[in-house]
Design a protein around this motif. Sequence first.
Motif, PDB file in Angstrom:
ATOM      1  N   ARG B 318     -15.400  14.759 -35.818  1.00  0.00           N
ATOM      2  CA  ARG B 318     -15.946  15.010 -34.484  1.00  0.00           C
ATOM      3  C   ARG B 318     -16.850  13.847 -34.105  1.00  0.00           C
ATOM      4  N   LEU B 319     -16.527  13.187 -33.025  1.00  0.00           N
ATOM      5  CA  LEU B 319     -17.332  12.079 -32.541  1.00  0.00           C
ATOM      6  C   LEU B 319     -18.170  12.609 -31.378  1.00  0.00           C
ATOM      7  N   ASN B 320     -19.465  12.692 -31.591  1.00  0.00           N
ATOM      8  CA  ASN B 320     -20.344  13.357 -30.626  1.00  0.00           C
ATOM      9  C   ASN B 320     -20.910  12.364 -29.613  1.00  0.00           C
ATOM     10  N   ASN B 321     -20.803  12.711 -28.359  1.00  0.00           N
ATOM     11  CA  ASN B 321     -21.445  11.935 -27.303  1.00  0.00           C
ATOM     12  C   ASN B 321     -22.873  12.444 -27.168  1.00  0.00           C
ATOM     13  N   ILE B 322     -23.821  11.638 -27.538  1.00  0.00           N
ATOM     14  CA  ILE B 322     -25.207  12.083 -27.609  1.00  0.00           C
ATOM     15  C   ILE B 322     -25.715  12.522 -26.237  1.00  0.00           C
ATOM     16  N   ASP B 323     -25.428  11.750 -25.220  1.00  0.00           N
ATOM     17  CA  ASP B 323     -25.972  12.039 -23.894  1.00  0.00           C
ATOM     18  C   ASP B 323     -25.265  13.220 -23.241  1.00  0.00           C
ATOM     19  N   ALA B 324     -23.987  13.274 -23.408  1.00  0.00           N
ATOM     20  CA  ALA B 324     -23.223  14.338 -22.745  1.00  0.00           C
ATOM     21  C   ALA B 324     -23.295  15.650 -23.514  1.00  0.00           C
ATOM     22  N   GLY B 325     -23.658  15.580 -24.770  1.00  0.00           N
ATOM     23  CA  GLY B 325     -23.713  16.794 -25.579  1.00  0.00           C
ATOM     24  C   GLY B 325     -22.349  17.343 -25.911  1.00  0.00           C
ATOM     25  N   SER B 326     -21.343  16.541 -25.797  1.00  0.00           N
ATOM     26  CA  SER B 326     -19.982  16.991 -26.094  1.00  0.00           C
ATOM     27  C   SER B 326     -19.431  16.184 -27.269  1.00  0.00           C
ATOM     28  N   TYR B 327     -18.291  16.594 -27.752  1.00  0.00           N
ATOM     29  CA  TYR B 327     -17.694  15.846 -28.843  1.00  0.00           C
ATOM     30  C   TYR B 327     -16.188  15.809 -28.700  1.00  0.00           C
ATOM     31  N   ILE B 328     -15.628  14.821 -29.363  1.00  0.00           N
ATOM     32  CA  ILE B 328     -14.172  14.693 -29.387  1.00  0.00           C
ATOM     33  C   ILE B 328     -13.715  15.051 -30.788  1.00  0.00           C
ATOM     34  N   PRO B 329     -13.017  16.140 -30.953  1.00  0.00           N
ATOM     35  CA  PRO B 329     -12.499  16.458 -32.295  1.00  0.00           C
ATOM     36  C   PRO B 329     -11.175  15.739 -32.537  1.00  0.00           C
ATOM     37  N   GLU B 330     -11.031  15.201 -33.708  1.00  0.00           N
ATOM     38  CA  GLU B 330      -9.806  14.496 -34.049  1.00  0.00           C
ATOM     39  C   GLU B 330      -9.274  15.002 -35.371  1.00  0.00           C
ATOM     40  N   ASN B 331      -8.022  15.283 -35.396  1.00  0.00           N
ATOM     41  CA  ASN B 331      -7.380  15.663 -36.650  1.00  0.00           C
ATOM     42  C   ASN B 331      -6.810  14.407 -37.289  1.00  0.00           C
ATOM     43  N   VAL B 332      -7.373  14.046 -38.397  1.00  0.00           N
ATOM     44  CA  VAL B 332      -6.948  12.815 -39.075  1.00  0.00           C
ATOM     45  C   VAL B 332      -5.971  13.176 -40.179  1.00  0.00           C
ATOM     46  N   SER B 333      -4.839  12.529 -40.135  1.00  0.00           N
ATOM     47  CA  SER B 333      -3.831  12.813 -41.150  1.00  0.00           C
ATOM     48  C   SER B 333      -3.683  11.624 -42.085  1.00  0.00           C
ATOM     49  N   GLN B 334      -3.788  11.884 -43.354  1.00  0.00           N
ATOM     50  CA  GLN B 334      -3.479  10.851 -44.352  1.00  0.00           C
ATOM     51  C   GLN B 334      -2.405  11.445 -45.262  1.00  0.00           C
ATOM     52  N   GLU B 335      -1.234  10.878 -45.168  1.00  0.00           N
ATOM     53  CA  GLU B 335      -0.111  11.457 -45.906  1.00  0.00           C
ATOM     54  C   GLU B 335      -0.137  11.048 -47.370  1.00  0.00           C
ATOM     55  N   SER B 336       0.605  11.772 -48.170  1.00  0.00           N
ATOM     56  CA  SER B 336       0.693  11.422 -49.589  1.00  0.00           C
ATOM     57  C   SER B 336       1.448  10.103 -49.749  1.00  0.00           C
ATOM     58  N   VAL B 337       1.088   9.378 -50.800  1.00  0.00           N
ATOM     59  CA  VAL B 337       1.620   8.031 -50.998  1.00  0.00           C
ATOM     60  C   VAL B 337       1.936   7.833 -52.479  1.00  0.00           C
ATOM     61  N   VAL B 338       2.996   7.114 -52.748  1.00  0.00           N
ATOM     62  CA  VAL B 338       3.288   6.674 -54.115  1.00  0.00           C
ATOM     63  C   VAL B 338       3.297   5.150 -54.128  1.00  0.00           C
ATOM     64  N   ASN B 339       2.486   4.570 -54.977  1.00  0.00           N
ATOM     65  CA  ASN B 339       2.498   3.122 -55.184  1.00  0.00           C
ATOM     66  C   ASN B 339       2.958   2.824 -56.605  1.00  0.00           C
ATOM     67  N   MET B 340       3.650   1.718 -56.754  1.00  0.00           N
ATOM     68  CA  MET B 340       4.143   1.324 -58.071  1.00  0.00           C
ATOM     69  C   MET B 340       3.779  -0.125 -58.356  1.00  0.00           C
ATOM     70  N   ALA B 341       3.698  -0.447 -59.612  1.00  0.00           N
ATOM     71  CA  ALA B 341       3.431  -1.829 -60.013  1.00  0.00           C
ATOM     72  C   ALA B 341       4.108  -2.090 -61.347  1.00  0.00           C
ATOM     73  N   ILE B 342       4.618  -3.291 -61.496  1.00  0.00           N
ATOM     74  CA  ILE B 342       5.110  -3.724 -62.806  1.00  0.00           C
ATOM     75  C   ILE B 342       4.521  -5.099 -63.094  1.00  0.00           C
ATOM     76  N   GLY B 343       4.261  -5.350 -64.347  1.00  0.00           N
ATOM     77  CA  GLY B 343       3.660  -6.628 -64.693  1.00  0.00           C
ATOM     78  C   GLY B 343       4.076  -7.078 -66.076  1.00  0.00           C
ATOM     79  N   ALA B 344       3.945  -8.354 -66.303  1.00  0.00           N
ATOM     80  CA  ALA B 344       4.253  -8.925 -67.620  1.00  0.00           C
ATOM     81  C   ALA B 344       3.238 -10.008 -67.933  1.00  0.00           C
ATOM     82  N   GLU B 345       3.015 -10.194 -69.236  1.00  0.00           N
ATOM     83  CA  GLU B 345       2.078 -11.221 -69.696  1.00  0.00           C
ATOM     84  C   GLU B 345       2.740 -11.977 -70.836  1.00  0.00           C
TER      85      GLU B 345
END
Lengths: 254, 437
Positions: B318-345
């Motif tokens: 919720r981002l609140n407007n201090i002067d107006a006394g109102s807010y903007i609600p936002e639904n934030v979505s972060q989806e599931s993720v798979v990351n992979m890595a391969i390495g050699a030394e």
Amino acid sequence: MNRLFKLISSILFLTFPVFYMTVSHASDDFRKRAPQVEETFTEDDDIRAEIVFGRELAARIIGKYGIYKNNDITQYVNMLGKGLSQYTNRPELEFRFAVLDTDSINAFAAPGGYIFITKGALKAIEDEAELAGVLANIGRIIGGNTEFLRGVFTQMVDEAADILFEKGFKKQDEIDADRIATLIITTAGYDPSALSRYLKKISSDEKEGKTIGSTHPLFSERIEKIDTLLVDNNLVGKKYEIVKERFHENVRLR
Amino acid sequence: MSGSGNKICMFRAWQYVLYNLFFILIGYSFLLFTSVSFADEYHYNNIIIGDRASGMGGAYTAISDDPSGLYYNPAGIAFSFGRSLSGGAQAYHMVQKEYKDVLGGRGWNRRSSEVLPNYFGIILPFGNGKMGFSFAVPDAILEDQAQTFYNIQQGIERYIININDSDKTYNFGPSYGIKINERLALGTTLYMHYRTRNYISRHFINFDDGRYQWANAYKWLTESGLKPVFGLMWTPADRWSIGTTFSKIYIFDTDLRAQATYKGPDYTNTTIDYSVWKSDDKKEFPFVTTLGIAYFPSDRILFSTDISYYTSAPYTLRLNNIDAGSYIPENVSQESVVNMAIGAEYYPNAGIALRGGLYTNMANTPELISGKTYQPEHIDMYGASLSVSSFSRLSSLTVGGNYAYGKGKAQIIGDDPSIQDAVMQNLTVFVSATFSY
């Protein structure tokens, strides 16, 4: 995604007891990489690191016993020791010698060329040949026994100090050091039996509790090995220098 | 905008604020894109941490036997040799995004570059195990941009954008690892998570008829939390190692403040319009599980792979407007993720190590859908890394780099359903040193 997560979690959950229960004394040496397995002493950086390590260990030795403040004796021991150091295979090191202020009979070496002999050992020594034998012996530990040095150097200072003060060197390291020291003093023109004589003397002191015998293997075995070496190399009965006068001129402790 | 169907990230809310300022006043909606967050919250693998790990694409969970392990898998430090200290420095870190066909048909580039300390870690014996302390910078942006565009649209002679955006995330804290037996070690790290961001932007438009308008915006954000990490390291068979970690960031304090001042093209009053916004809503982070497998065929070569799963992490801001006394609600979505890595030394000799790796950095945003608005960008990235180390007995010096590239889609003008092609590049060139004693 959730299915994948559940699959991973299930695998971990099911395999954990299996791995935990399959306990054995497996070695984790396979985790060591080449630089941890193959060590060299050829790089300047390594030598500097060795000296830094040795300096810290030397500080522990000095902290434990203190330095015997006698410039004449210190200069004499340094003159003799630095002369012998040319026979080691560590020309890149500058060897430093000091006398420890304790009546215990012992000598110590730290990596980087730091060599210590106790005031008690000097009292027990009767001539320069014997002193040369002791210095060559302990110097050999640092100067030539690369395997031993690697062992110490890869330990932490605490553990290295523990080896010096408590556990002592490996028996074979000490016997090798006796052999090389005897050959060094012989090459330098000193009496080949000097180290053997010294050990026989302090072995009797050991019985009186004057030596720090716990850091050395049995004297009888060391003496026997040296005497065998003298016989095998036909060094018995030969007349070599013992330099008694110069020793007593410089070392007046009695 | 705040409907439940919208999936908008935290900074899209701020974007919305700026958008309304401009859109209401002048109706030139292309101005909106300038407030898009440059901080890469859409990905989780932005800067690869550590000395050896960086060269191996971050495939380090089953190795972790040096100070880098404090970050990757604290159980691994139980297998470290003696005491050791590591210092790391990212010599150069660059992120570049290009949005195509935005400014009157032209593309728009944003670029961040900086030199930053990336990692520091120390391990000491403690009791029957090893303890350590580490500091890491897993994400950092420093954007200092001054751009002037001419004749981008009929009626506009010149459009000037100035942006200064500094956004850094720090992790620091203690670790402990202990061998339960010769085959199993456990470890934990308790990181303090701290993020700070300062964003300043200035937009100036000069119209053909001589009128002008401008808007200045300032945003300040601090975010504090804890990131506990639990790790296991197994030796199921000789020369094989399996590591796994579980972690999640818990935010306990957020302070977001924003301010905007603006002047419209026909504005003649003496008082400048402004608005002040505030939010203390806490961001949600995913629960992360990483599984790593490493094979050590000899003391000169090893292979490693990691797979990381990030759960979805939706939350409401919720981002609140201090002067107006109102807010903007936002639904934030972060989806599931798979990351992979391969390495050699590979060690051609005891004094040199060569490393290489491949890794992914997938977006946590949904694929963009035609016809919708206010959709966050979606760019999946694929990277490669290389490094070389020189060893002496007690120290090592490593030089290396990693580069990631991704193509995706973005909706840079939030209220416009048009979708742009986007290209993102991430380059890091690093120098690091380790010292053991």
